[in-house]
Design a protein around this motif. Structure first.
Motif, PDB file in Angstrom:
ATOM      1  N   VAL A 148       0.532   5.809   0.481  1.00 17.92           N
ATOM      2  CA  VAL A 148      -0.289   7.202   0.490  1.00 17.92           C
ATOM      3  C   VAL A 148       0.374   7.737  -0.659  1.00 17.92           C
ATOM      4  O   VAL A 148       1.518   8.313  -0.975  1.00 17.92           O
ATOM      5  N   TRP A 183       0.871  -1.019  -0.091  1.00 20.33           N
ATOM      6  CA  TRP A 183       0.053   0.123  -0.108  1.00 20.33           C
ATOM      7  C   TRP A 183       0.926   1.225   0.060  1.00 20.33           C
ATOM      8  O   TRP A 183       2.196   1.468   0.330  1.00 20.33           O
ATOM      9  N   GLU A 193      -4.777   6.646   0.150  1.00 22.61           N
ATOM     10  CA  GLU A 193      -4.352   5.314   0.326  1.00 22.61           C
ATOM     11  C   GLU A 193      -4.622   4.588  -0.736  1.00 22.61           C
ATOM     12  O   GLU A 193      -5.690   4.452  -1.334  1.00 22.61           O
TER      13      GLU A 193
END
Length: 158
Positions: free
Chosen positions: A126, A124, A131
């Protein structure tokens, strides 16, 4: 431009992460992390297959050992048994010789299943303030290579 990792679906460079047809510039990434999620049914089948392969290798080795011990024990007690033992012993030797390729395939599949692992891994980030799931893979070694390359790319001076 430095390439940190490349495979058919993912490329990590000193400027961006290319995943399939998506491009994430490193300057737009604020933070990258990973997590492990519950295994999917395919991973659970791999685990069951791994257990079956392990059991098959152990049972096959024990049966082969018992067969050889039985043949030797039968030959020791009877001097005329040498002729009776040579034919089955020759058959066992031929079967062991033919079992080599099958055992090689089995051990290769076993190694491959351990390399892949049974967990699902996600990367993952940002990206531009939100996100985003970059990648989801089940292959543990591939996940490690990709994630480490992203770390190196993010830590390198730009």
């Amino acid at each position: 431009m430095i390439v940190y990792y490349r495979d058919p679906a993912v490329e990590v460079t000193s400027t961006a992460i290319h995943i399939h047809d998506r491009v994430f510039r490193l300057d737009d990434l604020e933070y990258v992390w990973h997590r492990e999620i519950t295994a999917d049914p395919r991973a659970m089948r791999r685990l069951a297959g791994r257990g079956a392969l392990n059991a098959g290798v152990v049972v096959g080795a024990v049966l082969a050992l018992l067969g050889v011990v039985y043949l030797i024990a039968g030959a020791v007690g009877d001097p005329d048994a040498a002729g009776k033992v040579l034919v089955p012993l020759a058959v066992v030797v031929v079967l062991v010789g033919l079992a080599g390729p099958a055992l090689e395939w089995t051990l290769h599949r076993l190694d491959h299943s351990y390399d892949q692992g049974i967990a699902m891994h996600e990367i993952w980030a940002v990206w531009r303030g939100r996100e985003v799931l970059l990648l989801r893979v089940t292959d543990e070694s591939r996940f490690g290579r990709i994630y480490r390359s992203i770390q190196r790319a993010m830590e390198a001076p730009r």
